[in-house]
Structure formats: C-alpha cells, structure tokens
Design a protein around this motif. Structure first.
Motif, PDB file in Angstrom:
ATOM      1  N   LEU B 232       0.819  -1.205   0.000  1.00  0.00           N
ATOM      2  CA  LEU B 232       0.000   0.000   0.000  1.00  0.00           C
ATOM      3  C   LEU B 232       0.856   1.260   0.000  1.00  0.00           C
ATOM      4  CD1 LEU B 232      -3.054  -0.864   2.257  1.00  0.00           C
ATOM      5  CD2 LEU B 232      -2.932  -0.733  -0.219  1.00  0.00           C
ATOM      6  N   TRP B 234       2.095   2.948   2.362  1.00  0.00           N
ATOM      7  CA  TRP B 234       1.881   3.895   3.453  1.00  0.00           C
ATOM      8  C   TRP B 234       2.781   3.608   4.637  1.00  0.00           C
ATOM      9  CZ3 TRP B 234      -4.168   3.725   3.987  1.00  0.00           C
ATOM     10  CH2 TRP B 234      -4.721   4.063   2.751  1.00  0.00           C
ATOM     11  N   VAL B 300     -10.581   0.718   2.443  1.00  0.00           N
ATOM     12  CA  VAL B 300      -9.453   1.118   1.601  1.00  0.00           C
ATOM     13  C   VAL B 300      -9.246   0.111   0.481  1.00  0.00           C
ATOM     14  CG1 VAL B 300      -7.090   1.931   1.629  1.00  0.00           C
ATOM     15  CG2 VAL B 300      -8.367   1.866   3.740  1.00  0.00           C
ATOM     16  N   GLU B 507      10.211   8.453  10.725  1.00  0.00           N
ATOM     17  CA  GLU B 507       9.695   8.654   9.377  1.00  0.00           C
ATOM     18  C   GLU B 507      10.106  10.028   8.907  1.00  0.00           C
ATOM     19  OE1 GLU B 507       5.448   8.754   9.209  1.00  0.00           O
ATOM     20  OE2 GLU B 507       5.501   9.723   7.254  1.00  0.00           O
ATOM     21  N   ASN B 509       9.488  12.643   5.597  1.00  0.00           N
ATOM     22  CA  ASN B 509       8.705  12.885   4.395  1.00  0.00           C
ATOM     23  C   ASN B 509       9.332  14.115   3.763  1.00  0.00           C
ATOM     24  OD1 ASN B 509       6.717  12.749   2.566  1.00  0.00           O
ATOM     25  ND2 ASN B 509       5.041  13.217   3.969  1.00  0.00           N
ATOM     26  N   THR B 572       1.916   3.176  -6.289  1.00  0.00           N
ATOM     27  CA  THR B 572       3.200   3.340  -5.609  1.00  0.00           C
ATOM     28  C   THR B 572       3.748   1.985  -5.208  1.00  0.00           C
ATOM     29  OG1 THR B 572       2.364   5.377  -4.651  1.00  0.00           O
ATOM     30  CG2 THR B 572       4.329   4.472  -3.678  1.00  0.00           C
ATOM     31  N   GLU B 590       5.266  12.447  -4.893  1.00  0.00           N
ATOM     32  CA  GLU B 590       4.955  13.144  -6.143  1.00  0.00           C
ATOM     33  C   GLU B 590       6.239  13.626  -6.814  1.00  0.00           C
ATOM     34  OE1 GLU B 590       1.796  13.556  -7.425  1.00  0.00           O
ATOM     35  OE2 GLU B 590       1.489  12.076  -5.844  1.00  0.00           O
ATOM     36  N   SER B 598       9.150  14.137  -3.992  1.00  0.00           N
ATOM     37  CA  SER B 598       8.887  13.953  -2.566  1.00  0.00           C
ATOM     38  C   SER B 598       9.103  12.469  -2.271  1.00  0.00           C
ATOM     39  CB  SER B 598       7.487  14.417  -2.188  1.00  0.00           C
ATOM     40  OG  SER B 598       6.530  13.482  -2.598  1.00  0.00           O
ATOM     41  N   ARG B 600       9.428   9.328   0.810  1.00  0.00           N
ATOM     42  CA  ARG B 600       9.157   8.927   2.187  1.00  0.00           C
ATOM     43  C   ARG B 600      10.199   7.908   2.614  1.00  0.00           C
ATOM     44  NH1 ARG B 600       3.373   7.500   3.727  1.00  0.00           N
ATOM     45  NH2 ARG B 600       3.876   8.960   5.374  1.00  0.00           N
TER      46      ARG B 600
END
Lengths: 174, 641
Positions: B232, B234, B300, B507, B509, B572, B590, B598, B600
C-alpha cells in the motif's frame, strides 16, 4: 433457556441494521450547533507547527470547515470533490486533521493533493469534541460572523455541494 | 466450451450438495444407516465437480478467453502469466468459487480423516457442511456466475494493480483455508446440538480441526498485514480497515474457541459456551464475507460490490446464523454445564481469557459496524479508525497476554495460590527489572515500551518455567503441550515487534533533489534520481536511493511509481531493505519541479518480528495437531466431569 436466546436476539437486531444499510443513503443531519457560534480553538497548523489558527482569524469570511483524517476511508471519497471545489475557488476550505499523526496526514495531502487553505491539527480530538464530531468526515459552513450555518456528516458529494452548500455560500456572501 | 463445462459442473455440484445435506441429516434423525451412508460419496462427488469448475475458470484465465466477462474484467493480454492464474480468484465471482472449492477441500478432509467418528455424527457433520456449500453454490449461480459469456472483447481491463503481487498468489487461498476451516468446528457444533450428545469426545474430535483452521487463519492474516505493509506504500502494518477486521474477528473468537475446547475436553466444562463459540467463529467468517462483498462498508481495499448480492448473502446469513442460534437456544440448556471449579483455577483463568477475547471481538465488531449503524439510521457515512480501535483494543489485550503466562501453570479445578506465587516470583521480578531497564539502552525511556517488554518477557519466563516443570515430572513428549508453548512464544515475539515499531519508528517525508542526502537514525539515504521505465503492463518511474551507514554502503533501493496502461491507475511500489532488527522502507511521492521528488523514508525497528511471531503461533498450532491423543480411538480417554 432464556439466556441462550440472547445471542439470537442480538443477531436479529444486527440483521435489521444490515438490511437497512443495504438500501439507505446518507442524509443531512440537524445539528444543535446550527445557528450558534463556531466553538473556539487555537490549534497548530499542519504545514507549520509553529503557527496557529483560530476561528476568530477568519471573521468576515464565509468558510468551509472540513474535519478529516488520513485513516478515514470515506474521507478519500470526498477528497476529489474538495480538490475540485478548491480549484474553482468559490469558498475557502479549512481542514482539521482529527486524531491523526501529522506525518500521515501530510503524506495523504502529498499523494492526493491539498484542497485546504490551511489544516489545523487536532491531535487528541479535544477541539473536535466541542464541534460534536462523532466520526470523520464532517463538514461545517461558517458565516462572516462566525456562526455555523450548515453541517454535513459523511463525505461531501457533488450533489450536496451544488444543491445545498454552494447556494448557501452565495446567500451568505452577500 | 470449457466455460460451459465449468458452469454445468457448478449446477451438478449444487444438486449434489442438496443430496449431501438432506439425506444424511434426515437419515441421522431417523437412524437410517442407508441414508446416512450417502454422506461421504455425495460429498466427494460434490467436491469433484467444484474442482472441475475451478479448473475450468483457471483455464479460461490462463488462455485469456475474453468471451468470458469475468476474464475480460480482470485480466489483460499483457498480464504476466502468474497473475493470470491469480486473477482466477482476483474477482468477486472467482473468490466465491475459491471459497466453495476450499469448503470442498475441508469436507474431503473430514471424510478422509474421521473414520473413527460414529456414523450419525459423521452424517450430520457432512450434512451441515453440504448445506453451507449449497448456499454458496446457489449464490454463485444466482447472482455471481463466474462463467458468464459476452461478445468477444478485444482485450481485458486488467487485474487490479494492488493484486498484482506475489503475495496475492498465496494470501487469499491461505486466508480462506482459515475462514472456511471454521466450518468444520461449526458443523461439529451443530451436529452435537442435533444429537444432544455433547461430551468430551465431541471436543476431542473438533479440536484438531479448529486448531488447523486457526493456524491457517493466523498465517493468512499475517500475510495480509505484510502485504498491506509493503504494497500500500503507506508504511503501516495494520489499518483497522473493515476488510482486515473481517478476518480479525473470526480469529479472535477462534482463539477463544481453541482455549474453551481445551476445557471442555479436559474437564467437561464450558460445554454450551464452546458450542456457542464454534457457531460464533464461523458466523463471523460469514459476516466478514458479507461485509466485504456487499458494499455496505467503505474500505481502503474493497472490491467490486453490488447490493443485490448483499441481499442474498444477508438472507443466507439469516438462515445459517439465525438457524444455528435458534437451535442453540433450544438445545443448549440440555447440554449441561459440566465440572465445577474454584474461583482461582485454570478454568477460571481460561474463562477470563474467553471473556477478554470476546469483549475485544465485540469492540472490533462495534467499531466496524458503527458507521453502518449511523448510516442505517440516516446519520451519515463516517469512518471509525485507529484512534478508537487502539484505545479500546490495547487495554483488553494487555491483561489477556499477561494471563497467558499464568494460565498454563495453573492447576485445573483449584489453584494453590501461595505455591503458584512462589513458583513465579523470581520470574516476575526479573521480567519487571529487565523491562524497566532495557528501554534506557535504546535512548529514550517510554512507559509503553516497558509494558511491551514486560508482557513479552513474562511469557518467555513462564514458558520456560512450564517447560522445565514438565521435563522434571518426565510426563513425556506431548505435542499439544509444546505446541501451546510455541504459540505463546509467538505472541511474545509479536508483542516485541509491535512495541518497537510503534514507539521507535522514524519517518521522514522530504523533498529530494538528485544528490541530496537525508539521515534517518544511523542510515544515510542518497537520492540518485529517477529513470523512466516500462513494465509488461505498466509504465513508470524508478527511483534510486543509495543507503549507507557510517560511510559503508548498506543497500540500493528502487521505489517505483507506476501507471498501469489498461486501467490508467497510478500506483506506488515501495522498496524495502529487510533486516531482523530493522527495515528501511522507502516510497516515492509526487514528482516536484526541477527533477526533485517527494520521498518517504522510514526506519522501522523490529517490524518483521510481528510476522515472525505470527508464524510461530501457527507452527505451534500445527504442532499441537500432531498430538497422539487425537488419533486414538474414541473409546479411550474420555474425560469425566
């Protein structure tokens, strides 16, 4: 034997709800807050945690207040609609990231686009309590005097926007 | 031709399922051995035809027969071969066929491995499973025919990119093995209620079946969680999504059932309760199917949904669950309560275990259905997410895990409290000490981390005490005993993973230009830009990130951003460097101006422990099944209440 009937009873109620759930569509809900001043808060911005925003800063504007979160599946449904609305620019949308990790929320905005002028972070949901938020998404329309004029529970749809919210915005902006 | 054969095989299977249920059930009620003897051959024939149908659908997918609607909607000429096969169950229709196929497998297994069952019990069990199968076959033929034809299409619209993943080849079948496997325990429970005979031997027959289903479900859920983690994009491993909850609820009740079956077998207690849990576990499997398939909840990762199907499944739920609960209400009082036990005894520990597990299930069920209730009452569509589940679930599971340390050491009937306390005091003291001190070595002391360590260490220590005690009394090898301990150790390992990753994950970003470096924990990520790439059925951008630690290269990661050509769906694909003590997780966001992206970057300590623990739990379950006791004849070893 009576107590052995309890599970069956609970199950029948459940089936009733499931049956209704198959048919019904979300509807507009009356809120006790309509016609009352928007509850005050002073919360950090998602984009810059050093800055804060409160409803008083928006006096004189008609604005939409949208409560959302990265973990909210139905928020993703309304995201497109809000993005389109923000491009048209009829009414500014301010977001409240409700009980969420700011990093996750920012990731969603990066990934799907950002319809909000600003988003405030309600980390523990305390501001949300004053608005009577019982789930996300919820959307409030607030007038120039800071009075809540309309509340929508659930994802904002194109229909709700064109039939209810935008006409009301026009009326309030005069 | 092949699709028609498949369709025809389904119709024959439907008729055979009817025979398989009615004749044996009526035969058992009337004590007619000839009618009862129909059960086995009918069940085997039914499975044969379901297998033919399944084969026909797989064949249609492999040969890209675009005259079949299902194939057109879920496949594409450019789709890699392995996913063409996976697409067989990638659609609603196909996954229902998989469900029925697996139900057939379990029925087959019962006919093969339960020779020692009394004739009437066997007839009833297979009859009940036949009824369930009949419902699913009717559902498919009436609302979800996988073999529906149409005018030949030029090409298909491709399989959902989320499902184009090696994990999806094995995840659904294993998950369904668990889901559907509870049908055996369910059938045993209904058979017991029908016959009115509910003794320890009943518990001993259904125990290995329940444990097997539970083990499959454990692995299935673990794979689903792992898939969500890497696919996913995320970076989470559990989202409290309705689809995930749908598999967690039967797992929780199944866990309670495994424990209450132990009491029923060993002590003859909890009888009505055990029957109720067996009905509950399978009912929640069916409810999960309804929630995922009917579209009443937004998720989702929900699939194509359709209210008419929802209505059918709801009717089916009403008949199966409602009927079972009615039968339960009528017969449970005759089942009796069984042996007595003191306030502090292994029975009472297991009772608390059951109450906590059921409360947790109720909380998950409420959180999952609350949006639906509001919607049904016309109050809008909302989501209930992690804030609710975490705040409700953690306080329920914490005492549960703590008890799982004491329970196995407690005696049946009555515990000598001072003696037990003396046995445990050193272990408890050591656990507390280490749990409080260890987080300091990780930089920052956090109460939740100490709690997590305490729970985990407590299990390890009590397992060690239990195993040592067993060796001393030289009671001999018991697969059941060691299986239980292995499963409990699995819980300890999972707790460590959850604790570490939820408290120490970092994390970032960030916006990165070519050549930029970012350091997360000790790891430095250098962004070497993005190249265009072309896959078999997608185009995309492939990033390169060089990871180093203290100047030494660790890994090169290639996260991707894909656009699937047939559906135009963006996607992704994260890139992960796995490790026993940490995962480095990267995903592209993006494309920004000037060649920047960008990005992560996650550092996830001990995250694989979550899944390793789940594998240990499942292995423990499988080990327990091999216990000799389950293979001995039914006359021996029945417990006295």
């Amino acid at each position: 034997m009576k107590r052995f009937l309890i599970p069956l009873g609970i199950f029948i109620v459940l089936v009733g709800f499931l049956a209704v759930g198959l048919k019904l569509d979300p509807r507009e809900v009356p809120s006790p807050l309509i016609g009352k001043p928007a509850p005050d808060f002073k919360l950090a911005l998602l984009s810059d945690s050093a800055k804060q925003l409160s409803p008083a800063d928006l006096r004189g504007k008609v604005w939409l207040f949208n409560v959302w979160a990265s973990w909210c599946a139905s928020c993703r449904q309304e995201h497109e609609v809000l993005l389109d609305l923000s491009k048209q620019g009829g009414v500014p949308i301010y977001g409240m990231d409700y009980k969420d990790q700011p990093g996750d929320a920012q990731a969603v905005l990066n990934r799907y686009g950002n319809p909000y002028v600003e988003t405030v972070v309600d980390l523990d949901g305390r501001a949300g309590i004053n608005y009577g938020v019982y789930g996300v998404p919820e959307t409030y329309l607030i007038d120039k005097n800071g009075i809540i004029r309309y509340k929508h529970t659930g994802p904002v749809t194109v229909e709700v926007l064109s039939k209810k919210i935008l006409p009301l915005v026009k009326e309030l902006q005069q | 031709m092949i699709p028609e054969l498949g369709h025809f095989a389904l119709i024959l299977a439907l008729l055979l399922a009817l025979v398989q249920s009615i004749l044996p059930l009526v035969g058992a009620a009337r004590n007619n051995p000839v009618w009862m003897s129909v059960a086995k051959p009918a069940a085997r024939a039914q499975f044969l035809f379901v297998a033919i149908a399944f084969g026909a659908l797989a064949y249609s997918f492999l040969t890209l027969d675009f005259s079949v609607v299902n194939v057109t909607r879920n496949s594409h000429s450019r789709l890699p071969e392995i996913y063409r096969f996976t697409a067989t169950w990638g659609s609603h229709e196909g996954s229902m066929l998989l469900w029925t196929f697996i139900l057939g497998l379990w029925t087959m297994a019962v006919t093969l491995f339960s020779r020692h069952l009394p004739e009437d019990m066997m007839a009833r069990v297979i009859g009940v499973m036949g009824l369930v199968s009949f419902g699913f076959l009717l559902f498919m033929l009436a609302t979800s025919n996988p073999f529906l034809r149409m005018e030949m299409a030029m090409d298909g619209s491709d399989l959902n990119p989320l499902l184009q993943d090696p994990g999806m080849v094995v995840h659904p079948p294993i998950l369904y093995m668990g889901y559907v496997g509870f049908s055996v325990a369910f059938a045993f429970a209904i058979a017991a209620l029908l016959s009115g005979k509910l003794d320890a031997s009943w518990a001993r027959w259904s125990r290995p079946w329940t444990t097997a289903a539970w083990s499959f479900l454990t692995v299935g859920i673990m794979m689903g969680s792992w898939w969500a983690y890497y696919e996913l994009g995320w970076g989470g491993w559990w989202f409290w999504d309705p689809v995930e909850n749908a598999s967690l609820m039967p797992w929780l009740v199944g866990t309670a059932l495994i424990h209450s079956l132990a009491v029923t077998e060993k002590r003859g207690s909890f009888k009505a309760w055990t029957v109720f849990l067996a009905i509950g576990a399978f009912s929640l499997s069916l409810l999960g199917t309804f929630l995922v398939r009917s579209g009443v909840l937004s998720s989702v990762h929900s699939f194509a949904t359709d209210p008419t199907r929802g209505l059918f499944i709801l009717m089916f739920l009403l008949v199966v669950i409602g009927g079972s609960l009615l039968l339960f209400a009528l017969r449970a009082s005759q089942v009796g309560l069984g042996g007595r036990f003191a306030l502090v005894s292994r029975e009472s520990f297991l009772m608390v275990n059951n109450i906590l597990l059921l409360t947790a299930t109720g909380a998950v069920l409420l959180g999952t259905l609350y949006p639906l209730f509001l919607d049904a009452l016309g109050l809008g569509k909302i989501s209930v997410g992690p804030p609710y589940f975490n705040s409700v679930f953690v306080p329920l599971v914490t005492p549960l895990i703590f008890l799982s340390g004491i329970g196995p050491l407690a005696r049946w009937k009555q515990v000598n409290v001072p003696e037990l306390a003396a046995r445990l005091k050193w272990g408890f003291g050591a656990s507390v000490l280490v749990a409080v001190l260890l987080p300091f070595t990780l930089g920052e002391w956090k109460p939740m981390v100490s709690l997590g360590y305490l729970l985990s260490l407590w299990i390890v220590v009590t397992v060690a005490i239990g195993v040592r005690g067993r060796m001393r009394t030289s009671a001999g090898w018991s697969a059941n005993f060691y299986g239980m301990n292995l499963a409990h150790l699995g819980v300890a390992v999972t707790v460590i993973g959850v604790t570490m990753v939820s408290n120490y994950q970092s994390e970032r970003n960030v916006r990165m230009e070519v050549g930029d470096t970012i350091t997360v924990q000790d790891y430095t990520f250098r962004f070497d830009g993005v190249k265009d790439m072309v896959g078999p059925n997608y185009k995309g951008s492939r990033g390169t990130l060089e990871v180093s630690r203290n100047g030494k290269p660790v890994s090169t990661l290639h996260p991707e951003k894909r656009i699937y050509t047939a559906s135009g769906m963006p996607f992704t694909e994260s890139a992960i460097d796995y490790g026993l003590t940490r995962d480095l997780y990267t995903a592209l966001g993006e494309s920004l101006d000037g060649g920047a992206w960008s990005v992560r970057l996650f550092h996830k300590p001990f995250v694989v422990w979550i899944w390793i623990g789940a594998v240990l739990m499942a292995l423990g379950g499988l080990l327990a099944i091999t216990d000799r006791r389950y293979r001995t004849s039914r006359k021996k070893g029945s417990a006295k209440a």
